[in-house]
Design a protein around this motif. Structure first.
Motif, PDB file in Angstrom:
ATOM      1  N   ALA A  45      35.194  49.846  39.392  1.00 33.87           N
ATOM      2  CA  ALA A  45      35.022  48.400  39.539  1.00 33.87           C
ATOM      3  C   ALA A  45      35.731  47.946  40.811  1.00 33.87           C
ATOM      4  N   LEU A  46      35.218  46.887  41.381  1.00 31.03           N
ATOM      5  CA  LEU A  46      35.801  46.321  42.599  1.00 31.03           C
ATOM      6  C   LEU A  46      36.432  44.974  42.273  1.00 31.03           C
ATOM      7  N   TRP A  47      37.693  44.821  42.652  1.00 30.79           N
ATOM      8  CA  TRP A  47      38.403  43.552  42.501  1.00 30.79           C
ATOM      9  C   TRP A  47      38.303  42.786  43.811  1.00 30.79           C
ATOM     10  N   ILE A  48      37.845  41.534  43.744  1.00 29.89           N
ATOM     11  CA  ILE A  48      37.716  40.688  44.927  1.00 29.89           C
ATOM     12  C   ILE A  48      38.439  39.370  44.644  1.00 29.89           C
ATOM     13  N   PRO A  49      39.526  39.076  45.348  1.00 30.88           N
ATOM     14  CA  PRO A  49      40.233  37.805  45.115  1.00 30.88           C
ATOM     15  C   PRO A  49      39.360  36.603  45.463  1.00 30.88           C
ATOM     16  N   ALA A  50      39.679  35.465  44.897  1.00 33.03           N
ATOM     17  CA  ALA A  50      38.944  34.226  45.167  1.00 33.03           C
ATOM     18  C   ALA A  50      38.937  33.907  46.649  1.00 33.03           C
ATOM     19  N   GLN A  51      37.829  33.334  47.101  1.00 34.87           N
ATOM     20  CA  GLN A  51      37.632  32.878  48.478  1.00 34.87           C
ATOM     21  C   GLN A  51      37.496  34.027  49.486  1.00 34.87           C
ATOM     22  N   MET A  52      37.390  35.259  49.019  1.00 32.60           N
ATOM     23  CA  MET A  52      37.271  36.411  49.909  1.00 32.60           C
ATOM     24  C   MET A  52      35.786  36.655  50.226  1.00 32.60           C
ATOM     25  N   GLN A  53      35.419  36.554  51.499  1.00 37.51           N
ATOM     26  CA  GLN A  53      34.023  36.780  51.867  1.00 37.51           C
ATOM     27  C   GLN A  53      33.672  38.262  51.730  1.00 37.51           C
ATOM     28  N   HIS A  54      32.468  38.525  51.201  1.00 35.36           N
ATOM     29  CA  HIS A  54      32.022  39.900  51.024  1.00 35.36           C
ATOM     30  C   HIS A  54      30.503  39.949  51.002  1.00 35.36           C
ATOM     31  N   ALA A  55      29.961  41.119  51.301  1.00 32.27           N
ATOM     32  CA  ALA A  55      28.524  41.368  51.248  1.00 32.27           C
ATOM     33  C   ALA A  55      28.317  42.657  50.465  1.00 32.27           C
ATOM     34  N   ILE A  56      27.145  42.779  49.819  1.00 33.33           N
ATOM     35  CA  ILE A  56      26.890  43.927  48.946  1.00 33.33           C
ATOM     36  C   ILE A  56      25.574  44.593  49.332  1.00 33.33           C
ATOM     37  N   GLU A  57      25.578  45.916  49.351  1.00 35.21           N
ATOM     38  CA  GLU A  57      24.364  46.703  49.540  1.00 35.21           C
ATOM     39  C   GLU A  57      24.227  47.642  48.349  1.00 35.21           C
ATOM     40  N   CYS A  58      23.038  47.674  47.741  1.00 42.70           N
ATOM     41  CA  CYS A  58      22.795  48.511  46.570  1.00 42.70           C
ATOM     42  C   CYS A  58      22.175  49.837  46.998  1.00 42.70           C
TER      43      CYS A  58
ATOM     44  N   GLU B   5      40.830  30.445  39.524  1.00 39.99           N
ATOM     45  CA  GLU B   5      42.046  30.558  40.324  1.00 39.99           C
ATOM     46  C   GLU B   5      43.285  30.096  39.570  1.00 39.99           C
ATOM     47  N   ALA B   6      43.110  29.486  38.401  1.00 38.79           N
ATOM     48  CA  ALA B   6      44.262  29.097  37.594  1.00 38.79           C
ATOM     49  C   ALA B   6      45.009  30.324  37.059  1.00 38.79           C
ATOM     50  N   TYR B   7      44.310  31.462  36.983  1.00 40.72           N
ATOM     51  CA  TYR B   7      44.974  32.704  36.590  1.00 40.72           C
ATOM     52  C   TYR B   7      45.758  33.264  37.779  1.00 40.72           C
ATOM     53  N   PRO B   8      46.927  33.862  37.523  1.00 46.16           N
ATOM     54  CA  PRO B   8      47.655  34.519  38.619  1.00 46.16           C
ATOM     55  C   PRO B   8      46.791  35.624  39.218  1.00 46.16           C
ATOM     56  N   THR B   9      46.882  35.805  40.522  1.00 48.49           N
ATOM     57  CA  THR B   9      46.095  36.827  41.186  1.00 48.49           C
ATOM     58  C   THR B   9      46.583  38.217  40.775  1.00 48.49           C
ATOM     59  N   ALA B  10      45.686  39.022  40.213  1.00 49.85           N
ATOM     60  CA  ALA B  10      46.053  40.371  39.790  1.00 49.85           C
ATOM     61  C   ALA B  10      46.430  41.225  40.992  1.00 49.85           C
ATOM     62  N   HIS B  11      45.676  41.086  42.074  1.00 47.28           N
ATOM     63  CA  HIS B  11      45.963  41.767  43.342  1.00 47.28           C
ATOM     64  C   HIS B  11      45.539  40.828  44.458  1.00 47.28           C
ATOM     65  N   SER B  12      46.266  40.826  45.549  1.00 44.86           N
ATOM     66  CA  SER B  12      45.948  39.920  46.660  1.00 44.86           C
ATOM     67  C   SER B  12      44.913  40.503  47.614  1.00 44.86           C
ATOM     68  N   GLU B  13      44.606  41.799  47.462  1.00 39.21           N
ATOM     69  CA  GLU B  13      43.663  42.475  48.346  1.00 39.21           C
ATOM     70  C   GLU B  13      42.474  43.012  47.560  1.00 39.21           C
ATOM     71  N   VAL B  14      41.384  43.261  48.272  1.00 39.76           N
ATOM     72  CA  VAL B  14      40.234  43.942  47.678  1.00 39.76           C
ATOM     73  C   VAL B  14      40.631  45.380  47.371  1.00 39.76           C
ATOM     74  N   LEU B  15      40.178  45.910  46.226  1.00 38.66           N
ATOM     75  CA  LEU B  15      40.456  47.301  45.888  1.00 38.66           C
ATOM     76  C   LEU B  15      39.490  47.799  44.822  1.00 38.66           C
ATOM     77  N   VAL B  16      39.372  49.132  44.732  1.00 40.71           N
ATOM     78  CA  VAL B  16      38.523  49.769  43.731  1.00 40.71           C
ATOM     79  C   VAL B  16      39.407  50.337  42.634  1.00 40.71           C
ATOM     80  N   LEU B  17      38.984  50.116  41.386  1.00 42.79           N
ATOM     81  CA  LEU B  17      39.732  50.569  40.222  1.00 42.79           C
ATOM     82  C   LEU B  17      38.885  51.495  39.372  1.00 42.79           C
ATOM     83  N   SER B  18      39.536  52.459  38.745  1.00 45.20           N
ATOM     84  CA  SER B  18      38.887  53.238  37.708  1.00 45.20           C
ATOM     85  C   SER B  18      38.768  52.355  36.466  1.00 45.20           C
ATOM     86  N   VAL B  19      37.611  52.392  35.802  1.00 43.76           N
ATOM     87  CA  VAL B  19      37.374  51.531  34.644  1.00 43.76           C
ATOM     88  C   VAL B  19      37.704  52.289  33.360  1.00 43.76           C
TER      89      VAL B  19
END
Length: 251
Positions: free
Chosen positions: A63-76, A89-103
């Protein structure tokens, strides 16, 4: 470009929205940003997501985590089925950067449940579970830098398009109009890697697309430029910490 996703969470209070989506092979979603934090899980197929100056690879089971307001584009890459959760955004930010996580199995079930049926009270409880899973999830090194220098970007694109290309550094220097020493310096400045490291990591990232599509380890090894399957497995294990089969069995 801002998003127009329906039922986007309210920014001023804890809120979560789940979404189920499917896209055809080759679908490209133009650059955009959400006003909510986003976790995107690849149920099947592989996505490449461009964000924060990098290309992120999201194979099944990740899974990909993307913080609020972070511009991104997707290719399938191939047909893609995904489950997405949007956290206000009322929730605390889990991570401040984009990252990939094992699900984990728990994260997967939470994401599927959020997308399948809305129940406000239950969803708010599931949001807390999801945030904990995101905070403590295993990070995956599934990205490549997107160089700003046009000539280094050309080199990087060629490596992705034809990972089996064996063109040596000296030839690349001549083609790009650099001395060999200058090319080495620019590659390091733009990617943080040596020429050899960039080519090896690119080959492994492209291999993920092929493995996710069901291609064998042996065929993939030769397709991305390794002389033997054992050399591919060794390089894959160095980067990913697992053999290709172990990595894909986590799907």
């Amino acid at each position: 470009m801002t998003d127009n996703t329906p039922n986007m969470p309210k920014a001023s209070q804890p809120d979560i929205v789940g979404l189920s989506s499917a896209y055809a092979t080759g679908t490209v979603i133009a650059p955009h940003a959400h006003r909510a934090h986003q976790i995107v899980h690849a149920i099947s197929g592989t996505m490449r997501v461009m964000a924060q100056g990098r290309m992120w690879f999201v194979p099944p089971g990740r899974a990909l985590w993307i913080p609020a307001q972070m511009q991104h584009a997707i290719e399938c890459i191939g047909p893609v089925e995904m489950r997405t959760a949007y956290l206000s955004e009322a929730y605390p930010t889990a991570h401040s950067e984009v990252l990939v996580l094992s699900v984990s199995p728990l994260m997967r079930e939470v994401l599927v449940r959020l997308a399948d049926q809305a129940d406000e009270a239950l969803d708010l409880m599931l949001a807390q579970v999801l945030i904990a899973e995101i905070k403590h999830g295993t990070l995956e090194p599934l990205s490549l830098p997107i160089p700003n220098n046009p000539r280094i970007a050309k080199l990087a694109r060629q490596m992705q398009t034809d990972p089996a290309d064996q063109t040596p550094l000296t030839t690349w220097a001549n083609q790009l109009g650099y001395s060999e020493r200058s090319l080495i310096r620019y590659i390091r400045a733009e990617t943080g890697m040596t020429f050899r490291e960039l080519r090896r990591q690119t080959r492994i990232m492209v291999a993920l697309d092929k493995l996710s599509a069901g291609q064998s380890v042996t065929e993939t090894a030769f397709d991305v430029g390794f002389e033997t399957p054992s050399a591919f497995i060794h390089a894959f294990r160095i980067l990913m910490g697992q053999t290709p089969r172990q990595f894909m069995s986590g799907v």
